[in-house]
Design a protein around this motif. Structure first.
Motif, PDB file in Angstrom:
ATOM      1  N   THR A  39     -28.540-103.169  25.255  1.00  0.00           N
ATOM      2  CA  THR A  39     -27.805-102.465  26.296  1.00  0.00           C
ATOM      3  C   THR A  39     -26.662-103.314  26.837  1.00  0.00           C
ATOM      4  OG1 THR A  39     -29.734-101.165  26.891  1.00  0.00           O
ATOM      5  CG2 THR A  39     -28.037-101.392  28.581  1.00  0.00           C
ATOM      6  N   ASP A  53     -23.624-102.766  24.782  1.00  0.00           N
ATOM      7  CA  ASP A  53     -23.343-101.383  24.399  1.00  0.00           C
ATOM      8  C   ASP A  53     -22.082-100.905  25.135  1.00  0.00           C
ATOM      9  OD1 ASP A  53     -24.679 -98.659  23.294  1.00  0.00           O
ATOM     10  OD2 ASP A  53     -23.746 -98.322  25.263  1.00  0.00           O
ATOM     11  N   GLU A  54     -21.091-100.447  24.387  1.00  0.00           N
ATOM     12  CA  GLU A  54     -19.813-100.063  24.996  1.00  0.00           C
ATOM     13  C   GLU A  54     -19.955 -98.944  26.022  1.00  0.00           C
ATOM     14  OE1 GLU A  54     -15.250 -98.788  23.832  1.00  0.00           O
ATOM     15  OE2 GLU A  54     -16.643 -99.321  22.230  1.00  0.00           O
ATOM     16  N   THR A  55     -20.753 -97.940  25.726  1.00  0.00           N
ATOM     17  CA  THR A  55     -20.940 -96.835  26.670  1.00  0.00           C
ATOM     18  C   THR A  55     -21.569 -97.344  27.960  1.00  0.00           C
ATOM     19  OG1 THR A  55     -21.147 -95.242  24.871  1.00  0.00           O
ATOM     20  CG2 THR A  55     -22.021 -94.571  27.024  1.00  0.00           C
ATOM     21  N   TYR A  56     -22.614 -98.161  27.826  1.00  0.00           N
ATOM     22  CA  TYR A  56     -23.255 -98.746  29.002  1.00  0.00           C
ATOM     23  C   TYR A  56     -22.246 -99.559  29.825  1.00  0.00           C
ATOM     24  CZ  TYR A  56     -25.469-102.486  31.631  1.00  0.00           C
ATOM     25  OH  TYR A  56     -25.785-103.393  32.621  1.00  0.00           O
ATOM     26  N   ARG A 106     -18.991 -99.394  30.003  1.00  0.00           N
ATOM     27  CA  ARG A 106     -18.010 -98.532  30.685  1.00  0.00           C
ATOM     28  C   ARG A 106     -18.661 -97.783  31.850  1.00  0.00           C
ATOM     29  NH1 ARG A 106     -13.296 -98.742  28.136  1.00  0.00           N
ATOM     30  NH2 ARG A 106     -13.217 -99.194  25.912  1.00  0.00           N
ATOM     31  N   ASP A 107     -19.879 -97.288  31.635  1.00  0.00           N
ATOM     32  CA  ASP A 107     -20.595 -96.596  32.718  1.00  0.00           C
ATOM     33  C   ASP A 107     -20.872 -97.540  33.881  1.00  0.00           C
ATOM     34  OD1 ASP A 107     -20.575 -94.320  31.147  1.00  0.00           O
ATOM     35  OD2 ASP A 107     -22.727 -94.387  30.677  1.00  0.00           O
ATOM     36  N   TRP A 147     -29.994 -96.644  34.278  1.00  0.00           N
ATOM     37  CA  TRP A 147     -29.305 -96.188  33.062  1.00  0.00           C
ATOM     38  C   TRP A 147     -30.283 -96.119  31.894  1.00  0.00           C
ATOM     39  CZ3 TRP A 147     -27.658 -97.659  28.148  1.00  0.00           C
ATOM     40  CH2 TRP A 147     -26.517 -97.021  27.637  1.00  0.00           C
ATOM     41  N   ARG A 207     -32.148 -92.651  29.724  1.00  0.00           N
ATOM     42  CA  ARG A 207     -31.981 -92.492  28.280  1.00  0.00           C
ATOM     43  C   ARG A 207     -33.278 -92.635  27.504  1.00  0.00           C
ATOM     44  NH1 ARG A 207     -27.888 -93.233  30.919  1.00  0.00           N
ATOM     45  NH2 ARG A 207     -25.814 -92.651  30.267  1.00  0.00           N
TER      46      ARG A 207
END
Length: 166
Positions: free
Chosen positions: A21, A24-27, A29-30, A161, A165
């Motif tokens: 995590t 992780d790019e999405t994490y 950015r979030d 987060w 998921r």
């Protein structure tokens, strides 16, 4: 002179999941959107073999800073952070180097994610150095306090987060 502290946070997820995590790019950015503050952004994410380097920028609003820090740094406090992650056992380790542009301050941190029971523990050792005569130590303590709050907030965000998921 430098000021040091240690942090530790427990997660209810396996070390491998938390380690994955953290890069992780999405994490990322979030997380920056939720807790990165003003000017928060993911600058880059690069994988080189087993090593992942994350460069990001975070901000702490000026109104959250002690008045003596506001007198030294006009506006929001911006922290530019480079995290270098490597796998380690079931988890990972990271070295973190952060600077405050326009201020004589550096932050060095080592992080270890390791298995702990059904989940894992993320432990960090943080050192802040501010090269200002007479007030450097006071500013270092203020920066450590703000970074510790930021790490607590990031921990809460990460736990939530991951839970969303699962």
């Amino acid at each position: 002179m430098a000021t040091s502290t240690e942090t530790s946070h427990g997660y209810s997820f396996p070390a491998a999941a938390v380690a994955a995590t953290m890069v992780d790019e999405t994490y990322l950015r979030d997380r920056l959107a939720a807790v990165g503050g003003p000017k928060g952004e993911l600058i880059s994410l690069a994988v080189n073999g087993a090593e992942t380097v994350v460069k990001l920028r975070q901000g702490i609003p000026a109104d959250k800073l002690p008045s003596f820090v506001r007198s030294l740094i006009p506006g929001d406090l911006v922290i530019e952070r480079v995290e270098t992650w490597r796998p380690s056992g079931e988890g990972a380790t990271a070295s973190v180097h952060a600077t405050v542009p326009g201020a004589p301050a550096t932050i060095e941190c080592s992080i270890a994610i390791s298995a702990a029971g059904e989940g894992c523990r993320v432990a960090g050792r943080l050192q802040v150095s501010v090269s200002l005569p007479f007030v450097g130590g006071k500013v270092e303590r203020a920066v450590i306090e703000q970074v510790a709050r930021l790490l607590d907030t990031e921990h809460e965000f990460t736990q939530r987060w991951l839970s969303e998921r699962s």
